[in-house]
Design an enzyme around this catalytic site. Structure first.
Site, short mmCIF file in Angstrom:
data_model
loop_
_atom_site.label_atom_id
_atom_site.label_comp_id
_atom_site.label_asym_id
_atom_site.label_seq_id
_atom_site.Cartn_x
_atom_site.Cartn_y
_atom_site.Cartn_z
N LYS A 262 0.56 -2.01 4.33
CA LYS A 262 1.83 -2.04 3.61
C LYS A 262 2.84 -1.07 4.20
CE LYS A 262 2.63 -1.84 -1.12
NZ LYS A 262 2.24 -1.68 -2.53
N LYS B 124 5.88 5.16 2.91
CA LYS B 124 6.53 6.40 3.30
C LYS B 124 5.54 7.37 3.91
CE LYS B 124 5.82 8.75 -1.02
NZ LYS B 124 4.92 7.74 -1.58
N LYS C 206 -6.53 7.96 -5.62
CA LYS C 206 -5.74 9.18 -5.39
C LYS C 206 -6.60 10.43 -5.42
CE LYS C 206 -1.06 7.84 -6.69
NZ LYS C 206 0.12 8.21 -7.48
#
Ligand code: TRP
Length: 342
Positions: free
Chosen positions: A200, A203, A117
């Site tokens: 995957k 969103k 991240k």
């Protein structure tokens, strides 16, 4: 004190970041629903975790309601379970601070999610993003939860939670916190993007056609399945025949999960048939399973007061459990409490 030393208490959290999709449902939430039957379940919309990266305040509030609505629509019972948003129960933050003083920089430095991240510009990541896992440990241990349903990607954070619990117990010479067990969903389906069977469902993928949102209406669900990427071959009759065919594997996996069946059984039915046959069958099944959920979500979102009432009630019940636990923690740590409680 059986109430404070539960043997069967589940805690899990989900980030309030936009609409949930089929991957969230088949990968996690469906399991949460099942677990309500055998555990005392506490489910938390983790808004404190959300602000470890920048959030628009209005959007955060809206996403918190949306995710709560999805959970209810998917079958989480606000009566049987405790459903609330994290920031409403101050004990999470209180315990997180104490855990920041237990966890070591070296432990947090090893967390792969932080590395991903934070990316290249680590100096610019918030301290909160770095400390994300200590807050997660606090979420779980503020309730002395014994079991934590998580996906593979959160396993490392759960191991850290166990390390923190163990260190706390050691440092203070107590056996206060349980070492919570991960419940990695064996039966969970890893749902992949409809546009690329190798990544995957997410969103954050640019194309909305890559995912089925729980709010999509019947037409949109069917259309997205019709447009899903496939290969030109017919479906195999055996599981091994799916090797090297990620898109076929994904669609068959989704069918099996939605039908509460397994891949073998689905291939027994569809082996030898092409996607021209399979896609309409999948679309029909997906609409049948998802459209009641979408309808319930839209109903709830039209009545935000109902969602807020659920969260109010959940926060009160959550705090009733966490407050006495944190009072004991404060005492163990040596904080001077109010007169009358010393
Ligand atoms: N980190 C989890 C995720 O991103 C969410 C989460 C926060 C969580 N607190 C938790 C999961 C406590 C399990 C238990 O998926």
């Amino acid at each position: 004190m059986p109430e404070n030393r539960p043997e069967n208490r589940i805690f899990s959290g989900i980030q309030p970041t936009g609409n949930l999709h089929l991957g969230n449902y088949l990968g996690a939430i469906r399991n949460w629903v099942t677990l309500q039957d055998s555990f005392e379940s506490i489910y938390c919309v983790v808004d404190l975790h959300a602000i470890t990266v920048p959030q628009d305040p209005q959007q955060l509030r809206q996403s918190t309601r949306e995710v709560t609505a999805s959970l209810i629509a998917a079958g989480i019972s606000p009566q049987r379970s405790i459903l609330f948003n994290q920031s409403r129960v101050p004990q999470h933050s209180q315990l997180a601070w104490i855990f920041n003083c237990v966890a070591r920089l070296g432990w947090l430095n090893r967390m792969t999610q932080f590395k991903e991240k934070a990316g290249k510009n680590r100096e610019n990541a918030t301290v909160g993003l770095f400390a994300y896992p200590t807050l997660m440990a606090a979420d779980i241990l503020a309730y002395r939860a014994t079991h934590v349903p998580v996906g593979e990607d959160q396993k490392q954070h759960l191991e850290l939670t166990r390390d923190i619990a163990q260190s706390f117990n050691m440092n203070y010479g107590v056996e206060f916190f349980p070492l919570p067990e991960p419940q990695i969903f064996g039966s969970a389906t890893r749902v992949m993007s409809l546009r690329d069977g190798g990544s995957k469902m997410s969103k954050s993928e640019a194309s909305d056609n890559s995912r089925i949102n729980l709010t999509d209406d019947d037409n949109l669900i069917a259309q997205k399945i019709r447009k899903a990427k496939t290969d030109p071959d017919a479906l195999p009759s055996q599981v091994e025949g799916l090797a090297g065919r990620p898109e076929a594997q994904n669609l068959v996996g989704i069918y099996a999960a939605l039908a509460d069946s397994d891949v073998e059984t689905v291939l027994r039915e569809f082996g030898g048939r092409g996607f021209g046959d399979f896609k309409p069958a999948l679309a029909e099944l997906a609409v049948a399973k998802l459209s009641p959920m979408g309808r319930e979500m839209r109903r709830l979102l039209a009545n935000p007061g109902d969602i807020d009432a659920v969260l109010d009630d959940g926060a009160a019940r959550a705090e009733a459990i966490a407050a006495p636990i944190i009072e004991q923690v404060n005492e163990i740590v040596g904080f001077l409490g109010p007169v009358g409680r010393r």
